[in-house]
Design a protein around this motif. Sequence first.
Motif, PDB file in Angstrom:
ATOM      1  N   VAL A 269      33.969  -2.114  14.439  1.00 47.45           N
ATOM      2  CA  VAL A 269      34.935  -1.098  14.813  1.00 47.45           C
ATOM      3  C   VAL A 269      34.417   0.270  14.382  1.00 47.45           C
ATOM      4  N   GLY A 270      34.833   1.271  15.127  1.00 46.16           N
ATOM      5  CA  GLY A 270      34.403   2.638  14.836  1.00 46.16           C
ATOM      6  C   GLY A 270      33.492   3.206  15.890  1.00 46.16           C
ATOM      7  N   GLY A 271      32.811   2.332  16.667  1.00 46.61           N
ATOM      8  CA  GLY A 271      31.906   2.829  17.693  1.00 46.61           C
ATOM      9  C   GLY A 271      30.813   3.688  17.092  1.00 46.61           C
ATOM     10  N   GLN A 272      30.338   4.651  17.887  1.00 47.46           N
ATOM     11  CA  GLN A 272      29.304   5.552  17.369  1.00 47.46           C
ATOM     12  C   GLN A 272      29.806   6.344  16.177  1.00 47.46           C
ATOM     13  N   ALA A 273      31.086   6.714  16.201  1.00 50.05           N
ATOM     14  CA  ALA A 273      31.638   7.475  15.078  1.00 50.05           C
ATOM     15  C   ALA A 273      31.547   6.683  13.783  1.00 50.05           C
ATOM     16  N   GLY A 274      31.631   5.357  13.882  1.00 51.12           N
ATOM     17  CA  GLY A 274      31.577   4.524  12.692  1.00 51.12           C
ATOM     18  C   GLY A 274      30.237   4.558  11.983  1.00 51.12           C
ATOM     19  N   THR A 275      29.197   5.041  12.650  1.00 53.54           N
ATOM     20  CA  THR A 275      27.880   5.132  12.023  1.00 53.54           C
ATOM     21  C   THR A 275      27.660   6.474  11.335  1.00 53.54           C
ATOM     22  N   SER A 276      28.593   7.409  11.470  1.00 54.48           N
ATOM     23  CA  SER A 276      28.421   8.733  10.877  1.00 54.48           C
ATOM     24  C   SER A 276      28.596   8.659   9.365  1.00 54.48           C
ATOM     25  N   SER A 277      27.642   9.211   8.648  1.00 56.70           N
ATOM     26  CA  SER A 277      27.697   9.160   7.188  1.00 56.70           C
ATOM     27  C   SER A 277      28.808  10.027   6.634  1.00 56.70           C
ATOM     28  N   MET A 278      29.086  11.149   7.273  1.00 60.67           N
ATOM     29  CA  MET A 278      30.130  12.041   6.780  1.00 60.67           C
ATOM     30  C   MET A 278      30.587  12.950   7.917  1.00 60.67           C
ATOM     31  N   ILE A 279      31.870  12.825   8.266  1.00 63.79           N
ATOM     32  CA  ILE A 279      32.486  13.693   9.271  1.00 63.79           C
ATOM     33  C   ILE A 279      33.289  14.728   8.510  1.00 63.79           C
ATOM     34  N   ARG A 280      32.881  15.983   8.583  1.00 62.42           N
ATOM     35  CA  ARG A 280      33.517  17.015   7.769  1.00 62.42           C
ATOM     36  C   ARG A 280      34.539  17.845   8.545  1.00 62.42           C
ATOM     37  N   TYR A 282      36.977  16.617  10.671  1.00 64.79           N
ATOM     38  CA  TYR A 282      38.117  15.841  11.160  1.00 64.79           C
ATOM     39  C   TYR A 282      39.367  16.289  10.415  1.00 64.79           C
ATOM     40  N   LEU A 283      40.424  16.576  11.168  1.00 66.57           N
ATOM     41  CA  LEU A 283      41.636  17.149  10.609  1.00 66.57           C
ATOM     42  C   LEU A 283      42.193  16.296   9.462  1.00 66.57           C
ATOM     43  N   GLY A 284      42.485  16.973   8.357  1.00 67.92           N
ATOM     44  CA  GLY A 284      43.162  16.309   7.246  1.00 67.92           C
ATOM     45  C   GLY A 284      42.261  15.755   6.172  1.00 67.92           C
ATOM     46  N   PHE A 285      40.933  15.917   6.330  1.00 69.08           N
ATOM     47  CA  PHE A 285      39.995  15.407   5.325  1.00 69.08           C
ATOM     48  C   PHE A 285      39.088  16.559   4.873  1.00 69.08           C
ATOM     49  N   PRO A 286      39.583  17.414   3.988  1.00 71.67           N
ATOM     50  CA  PRO A 286      38.823  18.617   3.615  1.00 71.67           C
ATOM     51  C   PRO A 286      37.483  18.320   2.958  1.00 71.67           C
ATOM     52  N   ARG A 287      37.363  17.172   2.311  1.00 61.70           N
ATOM     53  CA  ARG A 287      36.085  16.820   1.691  1.00 61.70           C
ATOM     54  C   ARG A 287      35.250  15.939   2.609  1.00 61.70           C
ATOM     55  N   GLY A 288      35.742  15.700   3.834  1.00 58.93           N
ATOM     56  CA  GLY A 288      35.036  14.861   4.787  1.00 58.93           C
ATOM     57  C   GLY A 288      35.370  13.399   4.583  1.00 58.93           C
ATOM     58  N   ILE A 289      34.999  12.598   5.551  1.00 59.78           N
ATOM     59  CA  ILE A 289      35.200  11.153   5.475  1.00 59.78           C
ATOM     60  C   ILE A 289      34.114  10.482   6.298  1.00 59.78           C
ATOM     61  N   SER A 290      33.592   9.377   5.809  1.00 61.04           N
ATOM     62  CA  SER A 290      32.570   8.663   6.570  1.00 61.04           C
ATOM     63  C   SER A 290      33.214   8.006   7.780  1.00 61.04           C
ATOM     64  N   GLY A 291      32.430   7.830   8.827  1.00 61.91           N
ATOM     65  CA  GLY A 291      32.939   7.169  10.015  1.00 61.91           C
ATOM     66  C   GLY A 291      33.420   5.760   9.727  1.00 61.91           C
ATOM     67  N   MET A 292      32.710   5.054   8.837  1.00 64.67           N
ATOM     68  CA  MET A 292      33.122   3.695   8.487  1.00 64.67           C
ATOM     69  C   MET A 292      34.501   3.687   7.862  1.00 64.67           C
ATOM     70  N   ARG A 293      34.735   4.587   6.902  1.00 62.71           N
ATOM     71  CA  ARG A 293      36.026   4.599   6.220  1.00 62.71           C
ATOM     72  C   ARG A 293      37.153   5.010   7.172  1.00 62.71           C
ATOM     73  N   LEU A 294      36.891   5.980   8.022  1.00 60.70           N
ATOM     74  CA  LEU A 294      37.899   6.392   8.993  1.00 60.70           C
ATOM     75  C   LEU A 294      38.256   5.224   9.903  1.00 60.70           C
ATOM     76  N   ALA A 295      37.244   4.496  10.376  1.00 63.20           N
ATOM     77  CA  ALA A 295      37.486   3.373  11.275  1.00 63.20           C
ATOM     78  C   ALA A 295      38.231   2.247  10.570  1.00 63.20           C
ATOM     79  N   GLN A 296      37.830   1.917   9.346  1.00 64.45           N
ATOM     80  CA  GLN A 296      38.483   0.820   8.643  1.00 64.45           C
ATOM     81  C   GLN A 296      39.925   1.147   8.275  1.00 64.45           C
ATOM     82  N   ARG A 297      40.180   2.392   7.928  1.00 66.49           N
ATOM     83  CA  ARG A 297      41.565   2.781   7.646  1.00 66.49           C
ATOM     84  C   ARG A 297      42.413   2.660   8.912  1.00 66.49           C
TER      85      ARG A 297
END
Length: 560
Positions: A269-280, A282-297
């Motif tokens: 799950v997550g698609g290509q976005a799930g491979t991103s090490s850090m998405i800085r 994305y709304l609501g994540f001021p310190r960024g979030i990895s694609g994996m964590r965003l997808a799993q949440r």
Amino acid sequence: MTEPRVLPAILVVSEHHSEFLLDEFGRYTRDYQLRAVRTMGDAKAVLDELRTDAVPVPMIVADSSLPDASVLEAFHLWRTVVPTARRLVVAHWDNFLTDAPRLRAGMAKGKFDAYLLMPRGVRDEEFHTAVTELLSDWGSTVADPEVDTVRIVTPVLDGLTLSIRDFLDRMGMPARVHHPDSQVGSEVLARFPDPTEVTFPVVESMRRDPILATSVHDVAVNIYGAPSDIDVDTVVDLAIVGGGPAGLAAAVYGASEGLDTVVVEAEAVGGQAGTSSMIRNYLGFPRGISGMRLAQRARNQAIRFGARFFTGWPVTGLEVGSDGLPHAVVTDGGRIRARAVVVSSGVSYRKLRVEPLEHLVGQGVFYGAAMTAAREMEGQDVYVVGGGNSAGQAAVHLSRFAASVTILVRRPTITETMSQYLVDEITWNPRVRVRACCEVVDGGGDGHLEWLTIRNTETGEEKRHDAYGLFLLLGAEPTCDWLPPRIARDERGFVLTGRDVPKESWLDGLPPESLATTVPGIFAAGDIRAGSMKRVAAASGEGASVVPLVHQWLEPGPEL
């Protein structure tokens, strides 16, 4: 006798507040050792010592004001010693507002990861939420897992093993690779009647019997089961094909609004976005979030509302229902009948089409960010091909491990195709450089990538370079060959929706709804849709927006 466990070290650097900060970080002493110094120079000496002793350093916490250098200069120096450490600037409440203006630009360029106010009382959980998020990010991308959910036994780290590890990382499942002669390897192999006939890799997951894995698909089915293993005899309200940001958003909103929702995902799950090490951005994540964590949440959120996920099954066909019959999503593991279908299968990276390099895929050559492979690049020269955000994020992440990272683009600059925050971070990063107007035309190695030939597209000059890793993020190709001809697509293969649908397919002179295709009850969202923005937030928005259209389709018409 077991060797003593080496605790990773958190380094605190502050002239006047080191004792206070040590006390504040005291809650972490079970899992980390704490070291404190007063100056940039002292910190450099401690980091050199820790590196010599092979002690990991997950975090450096620095006061916003240091006596012998600016904190930005200090982090620039410390990064040369420990590039994988997360960098946290903390300011005393007397200095927080005055120091912020001179530091804000540095944070935007990625010179440090967070700027926090020192705690003013006990249980400052907002402060420690930021700390634990950064430590968690370090633990998931740098450190070996302390506890493994999945054990992989193999004598060699080949392409298949890396692909399995990458899949497990993206699914948030800690895994370790063990040699067959190790204690764990011997225990796993002993569960086979004849260990001498075992082929590698062997994968043992979730207390299940170990399997001889021949593909990532084998591992996915072993962990999650197949659609035919799960009750899909009923007709579901909504079947979602693809578990990227669009599909996940559709699953969350569909299930939360009472729709019987099923998601089929070919890979993690997550698609290509799930491979991103850090998405800085994305709304609501001021310190960024990895694609994996965003997808799993998002996946866990959808499951909480009742959505079901079938992972590891590529969809091979879509049978269009007629005369009130449901549509059918077809996989090798079973069929899922649904009253409505959302196609959000995303895109894949275009092939480089340099034949010698295709033979080295998984052996130094990777399509996508290949987060797991980054750790194998330590001290090596690495190349990234691509000018989009995914390429920029991959380059920044790789720079934590590799000696050098070179981004190759055919355009004269990356500013036209990459977000400015990434351009700034790459410009500052001493390990990353950009080579414009270049393309890879050849490469090779004895069982693993060793060299590349790079051509200047303006002069035609070709030059050979040593290379240990090549990461290809070349742009988007739709993954929808399985769709029936009745679903209209553009000349590149992307699904047409709304007003982009050919007028001959409009009903009563009106176009379909914005995310509806040429087949009633089948919708498209995210990167697979013609005209989409190819951004994580935009895909998530489309996934949420498609659910009201699904509701509208499922509502019974007025009685006549």
